[in-house]
Design a protein around this motif. Structure first.
Motif, PDB file in Angstrom:
ATOM      1  N   VAL A   1       0.857  -1.250  -0.029  1.00  0.00           N
ATOM      2  CA  VAL A   1       0.266   0.025   0.000  1.00  0.00           C
ATOM      3  C   VAL A   1       0.901   1.464  -0.038  1.00  0.00           C
ATOM      4  N   VAL A   2       2.102   1.210   0.771  1.00  0.00           N
ATOM      5  CA  VAL A   2       2.846   2.625   0.875  1.00  0.00           C
ATOM      6  C   VAL A   2       3.343   2.590  -0.309  1.00  0.00           C
ATOM      7  N   SER A   3       3.980   1.353  -0.907  1.00  0.00           N
ATOM      8  CA  SER A   3       4.783   1.338  -1.981  1.00  0.00           C
ATOM      9  C   SER A   3       3.913   2.244  -3.167  1.00  0.00           C
ATOM     10  N   ARG A   4       2.931   1.668  -3.402  1.00  0.00           N
ATOM     11  CA  ARG A   4       1.737   2.098  -4.696  1.00  0.00           C
ATOM     12  C   ARG A   4       1.720   3.614  -4.417  1.00  0.00           C
TER      13      ARG A   4
ATOM     14  N   ALA B   1      13.150 -10.180  13.224  1.00  0.00           N
ATOM     15  CA  ALA B   1      12.610  -8.951  13.829  1.00  0.00           C
ATOM     16  C   ALA B   1      13.692  -7.756  13.619  1.00  0.00           C
ATOM     17  N   ALA B   2      14.849  -8.067  13.760  1.00  0.00           N
ATOM     18  CA  ALA B   2      15.766  -6.967  13.296  1.00  0.00           C
ATOM     19  C   ALA B   2      15.588  -6.430  11.824  1.00  0.00           C
ATOM     20  N   SER B   3      15.609  -7.535  10.951  1.00  0.00           N
ATOM     21  CA  SER B   3      15.613  -7.236   9.601  1.00  0.00           C
ATOM     22  C   SER B   3      14.134  -6.263   9.248  1.00  0.00           C
ATOM     23  N   GLN B   4      13.112  -6.432  10.129  1.00  0.00           N
ATOM     24  CA  GLN B   4      11.674  -5.842  10.004  1.00  0.00           C
ATOM     25  C   GLN B   4      12.050  -4.381  10.392  1.00  0.00           C
ATOM     26  N   ALA B   5      12.959  -4.369  11.555  1.00  0.00           N
ATOM     27  CA  ALA B   5      13.274  -3.006  12.075  1.00  0.00           C
ATOM     28  C   ALA B   5      13.960  -2.338  10.994  1.00  0.00           C
ATOM     29  N   LEU B   6      15.080  -2.862  10.497  1.00  0.00           N
ATOM     30  CA  LEU B   6      15.861  -2.217   9.515  1.00  0.00           C
ATOM     31  C   LEU B   6      15.164  -1.874   8.160  1.00  0.00           C
ATOM     32  N   ARG B   7      14.261  -2.705   7.732  1.00  0.00           N
ATOM     33  CA  ARG B   7      13.301  -2.372   6.612  1.00  0.00           C
ATOM     34  C   ARG B   7      12.451  -1.160   6.933  1.00  0.00           C
ATOM     35  N   TRP B   8      11.929  -1.123   8.075  1.00  0.00           N
ATOM     36  CA  TRP B   8      11.163   0.224   8.479  1.00  0.00           C
ATOM     37  C   TRP B   8      11.871   1.369   8.729  1.00  0.00           C
ATOM     38  N   TRP B   9      13.116   1.408   9.215  1.00  0.00           N
ATOM     39  CA  TRP B   9      13.800   2.326   9.040  1.00  0.00           C
ATOM     40  C   TRP B   9      14.262   2.888   7.643  1.00  0.00           C
ATOM     41  N   CYS B  10      14.450   1.797   6.760  1.00  0.00           N
ATOM     42  CA  CYS B  10      14.785   2.435   5.529  1.00  0.00           C
ATOM     43  C   CYS B  10      13.606   3.158   4.998  1.00  0.00           C
ATOM     44  N   ILE B  11      12.485   2.370   5.135  1.00  0.00           N
ATOM     45  CA  ILE B  11      11.116   2.951   4.664  1.00  0.00           C
ATOM     46  C   ILE B  11      11.105   4.521   5.277  1.00  0.00           C
TER      47      ILE B  11
ATOM     48  N   LEU C   1      13.581   6.856   3.549  1.00  0.00           N
ATOM     49  CA  LEU C   1      13.342   7.354   2.233  1.00  0.00           C
ATOM     50  C   LEU C   1      12.050   8.281   2.142  1.00  0.00           C
ATOM     51  N   GLY C   2      11.060   7.829   3.121  1.00  0.00           N
ATOM     52  CA  GLY C   2       9.876   8.560   3.170  1.00  0.00           C
ATOM     53  C   GLY C   2       9.244   8.211   1.803  1.00  0.00           C
ATOM     54  N   ARG C   3       8.690   9.389   1.073  1.00  0.00           N
ATOM     55  CA  ARG C   3       7.904   9.066  -0.164  1.00  0.00           C
ATOM     56  C   ARG C   3       8.622   8.675  -1.601  1.00  0.00           C
ATOM     57  N   GLN C   4      10.138   8.439  -1.271  1.00  0.00           N
ATOM     58  CA  GLN C   4      11.135   8.134  -2.170  1.00  0.00           C
ATOM     59  C   GLN C   4      10.960   6.483  -2.231  1.00  0.00           C
ATOM     60  N   TRP C   5      10.602   5.810  -1.183  1.00  0.00           N
ATOM     61  CA  TRP C   5      10.518   4.482  -0.809  1.00  0.00           C
ATOM     62  C   TRP C   5       9.399   3.561  -1.765  1.00  0.00           C
ATOM     63  N   ASN C   6       9.779   2.781  -2.311  1.00  0.00           N
ATOM     64  CA  ASN C   6       8.876   1.859  -2.792  1.00  0.00           C
ATOM     65  C   ASN C   6       9.462   0.462  -3.133  1.00  0.00           C
ATOM     66  N   THR C   7       8.477  -0.426  -3.631  1.00  0.00           N
ATOM     67  CA  THR C   7       9.170  -1.952  -3.857  1.00  0.00           C
ATOM     68  C   THR C   7       9.890  -2.033  -5.217  1.00  0.00           C
ATOM     69  N   ARG C   8       9.563  -0.915  -5.869  1.00  0.00           N
ATOM     70  CA  ARG C   8      10.172  -0.867  -7.336  1.00  0.00           C
ATOM     71  C   ARG C   8      11.322  -0.115  -7.251  1.00  0.00           C
TER      72      ARG C   8
ATOM     73  N   ASN D   1      18.121  -2.049   2.596  1.00  0.00           N
ATOM     74  CA  ASN D   1      16.637  -2.693   2.173  1.00  0.00           C
ATOM     75  C   ASN D   1      16.931  -4.211   1.889  1.00  0.00           C
ATOM     76  N   TYR D   2      17.857  -4.375   0.871  1.00  0.00           N
ATOM     77  CA  TYR D   2      18.288  -5.591   0.352  1.00  0.00           C
ATOM     78  C   TYR D   2      18.852  -6.432   1.374  1.00  0.00           C
ATOM     79  N   VAL D   3      19.770  -5.795   2.371  1.00  0.00           N
ATOM     80  CA  VAL D   3      20.183  -6.524   3.602  1.00  0.00           C
ATOM     81  C   VAL D   3      19.180  -7.254   4.543  1.00  0.00           C
ATOM     82  N   ALA D   4      17.910  -6.361   4.645  1.00  0.00           N
ATOM     83  CA  ALA D   4      16.898  -6.761   5.502  1.00  0.00           C
ATOM     84  C   ALA D   4      16.018  -7.990   4.810  1.00  0.00           C
ATOM     85  N   VAL D   5      16.105  -7.921   3.405  1.00  0.00           N
ATOM     86  CA  VAL D   5      15.573  -9.007   2.639  1.00  0.00           C
ATOM     87  C   VAL D   5      16.024 -10.073   2.811  1.00  0.00           C
ATOM     88  N   VAL D   6      17.343 -10.222   2.491  1.00  0.00           N
ATOM     89  CA  VAL D   6      18.287 -11.394   2.542  1.00  0.00           C
ATOM     90  C   VAL D   6      18.304 -12.003   4.052  1.00  0.00           C
TER      91      VAL D   6
END
Length: 148
Positions: A23-26, A83-93, A96-103, A125-130
């Motif tokens: 939703v955020v990404s779109r 849990a740490a990867s989720q925290a890192l992902r949301w820190w990235c989001i 980046l604010g409005r610049q963040w998306n899944t594309r 974000n890639y670190v978090a995903v892996v």
């Protein structure tokens, strides 16, 4: 409650979190395109969707069919990594604010972000995903899914 049920609740929670991300990404992608953004790597996006969905489904299928024993030390340590990867992902989001998306959408003239985790890692974000891709299945010893 069985460990399989608890693991299923965890995976469903991660799946729900992914829906929130989409939703955020779109919203953010629409804003980027409105600012002249150009998408790179459009062809690999469907593969990424299948990969992320496959991780969640694969972990559940493996746990329910193979019934591996959840090893407490592995479960708790991998839950901490997930849990740490989720925290890192949301820190990235948040960074980046409005610049963040899944594309991968590049807006001409937009400044490169060098705050938050981007100060130390070019693509956190890639670190978090892996990290999550390896850790989440291992919370319940689903090593086949983690390796795949």
């Amino acid at each position: 409650m069985s460990s399989e049920v608890l693991f299923t609740v965890l995976v469903l929670a991660v799946g729900l979190e992914r829906v929130v991300e989409l939703v955020v990404s779109r919203r953010n992608a629409a804003l980027s395109f409105a600012r002249g953004g150009v998408e790179a790597g459009r062809g690999h996006y469907p593969f990424m969707v299948v990969l992320h969905t496959g991780l969640l489904v694969g972990a559940l299928v493996e746990v329910w069919l193979r019934r591996p024993e959840a090893v407490a030390v592995l479960a708790w340590s991998m839950l901490a990594v997930a849990a740490a990867s989720q925290a890192l992902r949301w820190w990235c989001i948040a960074t980046l604010g409005r610049q963040w998306n899944t594309r991968v959408i590049v807006v001409p003239g937009a400044a490169r972000v060098a705050d938050g985790p981007y100060r130390w890692i070019p693509h956190p974000n890639y670190v978090a995903v892996v990290a999550e891709g390896l850790a989440l299945p291992l919370v319940h010893s689903a090593w086949v899914t983690a390796v795949a």
